[in-house]
Structure formats: C-alpha cells, structure tokens
Design an enzyme around this catalytic site. Structure first.
Site, PDB file in Angstrom:
ATOM      1  CB  CYS A   1      15.127 -60.310  20.701  1.00  0.00           C
ATOM      2  SG  CYS A   1      13.976 -61.142  19.640  1.00  0.00           S
TER       3      CYS A   1
ATOM      4  CB  CYS B   1      10.168 -56.122  36.753  1.00  0.00           C
ATOM      5  SG  CYS B   1      11.790 -56.344  36.010  1.00  0.00           S
TER       6      CYS B   1
ATOM      7  N   GLY C   1      13.351 -48.971  38.414  1.00  0.00           N
ATOM      8  CA  GLY C   1      14.448 -48.315  37.706  1.00  0.00           C
ATOM      9  C   GLY C   1      14.051 -47.713  36.392  1.00  0.00           C
TER      10      GLY C   1
ATOM     11  CG  HIS D   1       6.131 -59.527  33.042  1.00  0.00           C
ATOM     12  ND1 HIS D   1       6.233 -59.575  34.402  1.00  0.00           N
ATOM     13  CD2 HIS D   1       7.390 -59.542  32.568  1.00  0.00           C
ATOM     14  CE1 HIS D   1       7.510 -59.633  34.736  1.00  0.00           C
ATOM     15  NE2 HIS D   1       8.231 -59.609  33.644  1.00  0.00           N
TER      16      HIS D   1
HETATM   17  N1  GLN Z   1      16.585 -51.669  36.887  1.00  0.00           N
HETATM   18  C1  GLN Z   1      16.100 -52.508  35.837  1.00  0.00           C
HETATM   19  C2  GLN Z   1      14.873 -51.886  35.231  1.00  0.00           C
HETATM   20  O1  GLN Z   1      14.140 -51.255  35.938  1.00  0.00           O
HETATM   21  C3  GLN Z   1      15.750 -53.865  36.363  1.00  0.00           C
HETATM   22  C4  GLN Z   1      15.176 -54.756  35.317  1.00  0.00           C
HETATM   23  C5  GLN Z   1      15.130 -56.214  35.683  1.00  0.00           C
HETATM   24  O2  GLN Z   1      15.283 -56.592  36.813  1.00  0.00           O
HETATM   25  N2  GLN Z   1      14.935 -57.087  34.742  1.00  0.00           N
HETATM   26  O3  GLN Z   1      14.602 -52.054  34.051  1.00  0.00           O
HETATM   27 ZN    ZN Z   2      13.068 -57.336  37.490  1.00  0.00          ZN
END
Ligand code: GLN
Ligand code: ZN
Length: 768
Positions: free
Chosen positions: A524, A734, A440, A702
């Site tokens: 944060c 992510c 996303g 990360h």
């Molecule tokens: N759609 C969100 C992004 O891409 C999902 C983030 C998440 O799952 N923490 O930032």
């Molecule tokens: Zn995620």
C-alpha cells in the site's frame, strides 16, 4: 427513485488488515484458514458499512487477496502453463505463485508480469494470452462472495472485468500473430456461464468493467464489443448489466458503448466531465450511472454541482434511469477519514475518503429524490468549502506565484550538449565500462523501521535517530565497498517512501496517518496530499548525502524524486491544472539539486518512475502532457554544471510511445526496468538511437528470486547487442527496499560479477 450506487470499495481495510493477513500467511505465520477468515471479516465489514450508509447498489467480488485481474484470470482458468496447474479449481498456492513467483522445493517459476492499471498507481497481473486458449470457470470466488453477502442479508452487484478489457489488458506472445479478438468467442462462453451462475444465485445486476471503452481502440475491437455483448445478452437475457467505463470520457466510443445491449452504462464525470450532455442524449432506455464523486482523489465533493448534474439527467430520463455513483471504484481512495486524528483540522475538513464518499453519493441521491432540504446541512458545509478553497491563504502563496512567473527558457536546459557533458563527466568520474550501481534504496530492515517508529513516536530524539540512520548508511557503504560496486548509493534508510519523504519537507503538503491505498498485492502507499502552493523551506537530502559521500572516495549518487512522480503519487489539489502544481515542485527539486552539487555530490539521480503512467489515456492528449512533463523535469535538473552527472530512473515503462520525450529530458543516464521483459524494452531505445547512457535492469526486484551470474550476463549480452557497451550501465530493475538482505546480497554480488565478465569479454573481443 434515483439510486445511490458504488463501483467498488477498498478491500485493504482501514487498518490494512488485509495486508497483515496475507503477509503473515506468506511468511508461514498463519494458516490458509486464518487468511480466509480475515478476508471474510473484511468483506462483511465493508458490505455492512455501505448498507448502513444507505447505498442501494453494493458491489461484491471487489475484494481480492492480490489483484482483481488475477482473480479474473483464475475465474477464467487462464493459468499460464509454467505453473503446472492441472486441477479444475485454482488453489491459493497457484494463485500466489502467479502473483509472486515461487522458488521452493525444487520449483522455480517466475511471477506474471505486473503493470499499471490504466493511468492509476494500482498494478495488475497481466493476463498471458495464447492462440486459441481455453477459458473455463476455475474459481468459485465471485459466486461464493455473492452468496456470502446474501447470507448476511445484503443483495450485492457482483463486479467483474469485462471480456474485451480483459483481452486488451493481456500480453500477446510473439507466436500469437492473429488478432486477440480471435479469443472473443471462447471468453464470451465463459462469461455466459459466469452470468448464468450469478443469475441462478439471485443476482439482479452485474457490473462489468470495460474501461477499455475510455481508450483509443481499433475498429475491430469496437466490433468485438458488439459481438461479445450481443452473444451475452442473447444467452443470458434476464441479467442486468451495468457496463462501467471510467478514467476518461467515451469520446469516439460513445456510440459503440450505447449500442450495446446492456441495461446501464456508467460514465466517469470527473475525468470525463465534458460528456454529460452527450450521454444523456444517447441514453435511450438505458440506465445512466453518473460518476460524480471522484473515486481517485480525496477532496470533498461539490455536492451542489453534483446534484445539478444528476438533475439534468433526471429531467430527460426520469428518476428510474439515473444512478449516482463514484467516478470509478473507490479502490483508489483511502478507507476512512474518521481515522485521521492528526490532520490539520481545516484541511481535513476539505477531504473525503471512501467511507465519506459513500455518504456523499447517498446525499446526492437523497437531495434529488427528497429535495435539497433533506440534506441541507451537508450542502451548507459543501458550499462553504468550495468558497473557502478559492481564497484561503493556506493554499495561495504569493512568493511561489512570483517565482513561477520568473521562470525563463534558460532554466530548462543544461549548459552544454550531452556529447560535451559526457566527455567532461567521463574524465571526471573515471568509471569502468559497464559501471555498476543500484537504484537507490536498500532493504528497509526491522532496525530501520523501529528507529523510524520510535522517532515518530518521540521515543528517541533527533540525535539518536540520526545516529541510527548514519549507522545504516555506513553499513550500506561498507557492503557496497565489499562487493566492489562502482557507484554507491546511501541506501535511503531515512525514507519511508520516495514521495512521502519529500512531501513531508515541502510546504503545501499534508499527510494522513492512515490514508493507505493499494499499489500492488499487499503493498500500500500513503500518498501525500498536495493542498496548496508548493515550496521548499530548506534542504531535504543534503545532510544524508554529504555524510554518505564522506565515507567513500568512490562516487556517491544523490537521490531525489522528480516533480512528475511526486505529483503522480500524491493526491493533488483539483483547483488548478496539474502541470502548474508539478512546476512548483520542479522549482523545489531544482533548489535541492543545486544544493547537493554545492555540497560535493557529483552524481544526482532524479527518479521519474511515474512519467509513463501519468500519460493521458488518449493519444490526442499525449503531446501536451509530455511536453509539460519534460519541461518540468528539465527545470528540476538543469541548474547544475556540466560535470555533474544527472541520472533518472523509470520503472514499469514501455518506452515506445514516450522515447522522444525521454530523450528530450536529457538526463545523462537513465536506468529502466527491463529484466522481466528480457530486455525487450530496450528495443525502443535502440530503434530511436537513444544518445545518452542507459542502465537496463538485470535483476527483477519484484520477486525474492536471486538471479545467478549467467542470467544477468545473458541479459547484458542482449542489451549489448542493441546498445553500445560504452553507453551501458549495470543495475537492478528498481530500488531494493521491499527485499531482504538475504536475497539482495547474493543478487548484487552476482550483478557485479556479471559486469566484470562483460568487461572481460568486451576487452577480449576488442583485442581479437
Ligand atoms: N530511488 C528509489 C528507490 O530506489 C526509486 C524507486 C522507484 O523507482 N520506484 O527505492
Ligand atoms: Zn523503479
């Protein structure tokens, strides 16, 4: 005298000074010396604040440059081998390498795994346990900080994570087949040294956090508790241990906890409100620390109710055996409500942040010690607010309540079964095997932040802001076209945060301007505050998605946050059950989903990053929570036609316990975080024969490391061994918003190349 005590104060600073200091250090813009000075300044400020407020027990070692679990790992010298650490003290470089990985000067090591701290949104670095590992004091931080406070004239209660919770929070590699309790004797020796040192420095009380006692633990760990604490008590008889439990009641561990030779036990009376009578009965000659002020929410305390609880304990145990405390460390609350200048005054008046909570703790103790008259003003305000929140029309919305009553079972299911939908969707979307997409968000660049800040400050108008965001979307689309990604995203430039963005547009929410809470490391979050019934006045994402779709013939995925995640990452009203609030949000998201579909969006992702972390701590409570979470997700997702493909995304999830519910959510596609676990997380899906489609993350977002093509094809091959290729998607773990384009570009290029290789291989093996 009943004492006013604290279990931990947020370390980040009212203006997020700590974040700024560590990030500037990481960027090479400031020195180690600057960083240490910034830490020192914050600690002094927070100790002084608590002392001035009148607290009797003030914590130390609740400060950390990254994470208190990592501090514990450093203190115990439990540094994993790959960091090549050889000295006898963990230096800052090694410390941050463990936290963030390091790719520099020919060194390439991955970070330690991060996971949520129990059911909070705080992430800790998972200790890596190895058979027979050695523990040896390897950091002087806890001692230095104790002495530092003492030099300021402040006696503190050092805090550390307890040995059993440490071991239970760690990960065990496959070659570690015996019980982790085999490590107890070794770790306990180290704790004995730590406690002796603290005692020698002058510490009277030490707080040892053992929230594992609030969990379901096996009998052998109950035994481990007994032996560990007996050994400690025998070896360091003088020191007073406050054994802190929180986030749940002790339930079947009550006897275990109260049999331990410790001076005091802290219990959470917010999450474990039911246990007061039981712990009073069990206390014997132990001090009871009663967590009456909610450390995890922002509502003002009902002081009268708290005073009554404390008095009840005092009647039986006497004033010397009762401490007033927050339910848990205040790490999970924002720092200071006084810094809020823009909050609606009425709603602000219902709130308390960490600084105010400290005052509440002091007020409760004072009322019990000196009579209610001694705090009559605070009491009057508190009583008034309790009444006001019961009836305020700001909170209670008739229309929302009517809609809630009108929910039918049909609203909780898609029109056809997944198998039928899949056929329709494959025909409509026409994607290759191993379709590539992302989760996303794309990097939140300086440009984006600047435009947002200027817009918020009124320096640029609507049109200029919209244009800036559209430009970002356009360049994100161009980039994705360029590298040949199959399913595009608009990149979420308009979202500061995946929950805040929605909360800002929903009725029933308010926002602080400074209510930051630490999520991991320097990161944060500023959770929205849900104070009343939730509804959606108008579409929230449709314009952006429509614009993005207009730039491409490929599929543009719409992007929403799901009801459980919105709930989980907000401060939630405490005057009705949480699932009711989630259901109100689900209705609002449902409206958004159908509006997106109507606007021509063919694929919609509803992120439920937080379902797993919202799991209750005790298994006995799982089913009820999960059933309601699934229902709420389905309410949000089921308003669409079969051909509209619903995605969901989850991070940091160990799916074993929830796989059935994940399947019951019935999303057409789920993307999950798997790269750090080397696809191990997929096992749950394989074993369960998860029927729908899955995108196991192949790129750990990360860390700034750029994975190469081979690394990703290796992961995909692992995945393809357990999940049929036609079910597999290719995506990062992510969203990418915390990363820079410098890393994201090559990483996504490599990802697309990896998918292509997989397609080629699958074709040739099918041909063979
Ligand atoms: N759609 C969100 C992004 O891409 C999902 C983030 C998440 O799952 N923490 O930032
Ligand atoms: Zn995620």
């Amino acid at each position: 005298m009943v004492l006013a005590t604290n279990l931990g104060f947020p370390r980040i600073g009212a203006q997020r000074e700590l974040k700024k200091a560590v990030e500037s250090f990481w960027a090479g813009k400031s020195s180690e010396k600057d960083l240490l000075a910034a830490g020192k300044e914050l600690r002094a400020r927070h100790w002084k604040l608590q002392k001035d407020a009148g607290l009797d027990h003030i914590p130390s070692n609740d400060f950390s440059f990254y994470d208190q679990m990592l501090d514990m790992t450093a203190l115990l010298g439990a540094v994993p081998k790959r960091y090549n650490w050889t000295s006898d003290k963990v230096d800052l470089n090694t410390y941050f390498a463990m936290a963030r990985g390091r790719q520099q000067d020919g060194v390439d090591v991955t970070a330690m795994t991060m996971t949520k701290w129990l059911d909070t949104n705080y992430h800790y670095l998972v200790p890596e346990l190895t058979p027979g590992m050695n523990f040896k004091i390897s950091s002087s931080k806890i001692f230095d900080e104790y002495s530092e406070a003492k030099a300021l004239g402040i006696q503190t209660r050092p805090v550390l994570i307890g040995p059993i919770t440490y071991l239970l929070s760690g990960s065990k590699p496959e070659n570690f087949t015996e019980c982790r309790c085999t490590l107890v004797p070794g770790i306990v020796k180290a704790y004995i040294h730590i406690l002796r040192n603290l005692q020698n420095l002058g510490a009277e009380w030490v707080q040892i956090d053992e929230p594992a006692l609030a969990l379901d633990i096996e009998d052998r760990y109950k035994e481990a508790y007994k032996s560990a604490y007996k050994t400690i008590a025998d070896a360091v008889p003088g020191i007073k241990i406050m054994l802190a439990t929180y986030f749940e009641s002790l339930r079947d561990n009550t006897d275990t906890a109260f049999a331990l030779p410790v001076a005091g036990i802290h219990v959470d009376l917010v999450r474990g409100a039911d246990q007061l009578d039981k712990v009073i009965a069990k206390a014997g000659d132990k001090v009871l620390s009663l967590g009456v002020v909610d450390g995890r929410n922002i509502w003002k305390n009902d002081l009268s109710a708290s005073i009554q609880k404390i008095e009840k304990a005092v009647q039986k145990l006497g004033t010397d055996k009762v401490f007033v405390a927050p339910s848990c460390s205040l790490l999970h609350s924002p720092v200071d409500l006084d810094n809020e200048k823009t909050l609606d005054p009425q709603i602000k008046n219902w709130m308390a942040f960490a600084t105010q909570k400290v005052a509440e703790i002091v007020a409760v103790a004072k009322a019990v010690n000196n009579g209610r008259e001694s705090v009559s003003l605070a009491l009057q305000v508190s009583d008034g607010i309790v009444q006001e929140r019961k009836t305020s029309p700001r909170i209670h919305d008739k229309q929302v309540q009517e809609r809630m009553k009108a929910i039918t079972p049909d609203m909780m299911k898609r029109k056809s079964s997944f198998k039928d939908r899949q056929k329709i969707q494959h025909a409509a979307l026409n994607l290759p095997l191993f379709p590539t997409t992302s989760i996303g968000s794309f990097p939140q660049t300086e440009n984006i932040r600047k435009a947002r800040a200027e817009f918020k400050a009124g320096k640029i108008n609507d049109a200029a802001y919209k244009k800036a965001m559209q430009d970002e979307i356009k360049s994100a689309v161009d980039f994705q076209h360029g590298i040949g990604i199959d399913v595009l995203v608009h990149g979420e430039p308009e979202r500061n945060d995946m929950v805040e963005y929605f909360g800002e547009q929903l009725a029933g929410f308010v926002f602080s301007s400074n209510g930051w809470v630490q999520s991991y490391g320097s990161r944060c979050v500023k959770p929205p505050i849900i104070f009343g019934d939730v509804s959606r006045p108008k579409p929230m994402t449709v314009e952006w998605s429509k614009y993005a779709q207009s730039l491409t013939d490929k599929v543009m995925k719409g992007m929403l946050t799901g009801p459980i995640t919105i709930l989980q990452w907000s401060f939630v009203r405490d005057d009705q059950p949480r699932y009711i609030t989630a259901r109100q949000i689900a209705l609002a998201i449902r409206d958004e989903v159908t509006d997106l579909e109507r606007a021509g969006i063919r694929m919609i992702q509803i992120d439920e990053a937080a379902i797993r972390e919202g799991l209750p701590l005790r298994q006995a409570d799982y089913k009820d929570y999960l059933d309601k979470a699934v229902e709420n997700f389905r309410i949000s997702a089921s308003g669409v036609e079969d051909k509209t493909q619903i995605h969901t995304h989850m991070c940091y999830s160990d799916f074993n316990t929830i796989i059935e519910s994940v399947a019951a959510m019935d999303a057409d596609v789920i993307s999950i975080e798997t790269s750090r676990s080397q696809m191990r997380l997929l096992d749950a899906f394989a074993e369960f024969k998860y029927p729908n489609e899955i995108g196991p993350g192949v790129y750990d977002i990360h860390s700034p490391r750029v994975p190469d093509v081979k690394e990703m094809t290796d992961l995909l091959e692992k995945a393809a061994k357990v999940i049929a290729p036609r079910q597999l998607w290719v995506n990062p773990d992510c969203g990418l918003k915390t990363r820079g384009w410098k890393e994201v570009k090559p990483a996504l290029e490599n990802m697309v190349a990896a998918a292509k290789e997989m397609r080629a291989k699958t074709k040739s093996s099918a041909a063979a």
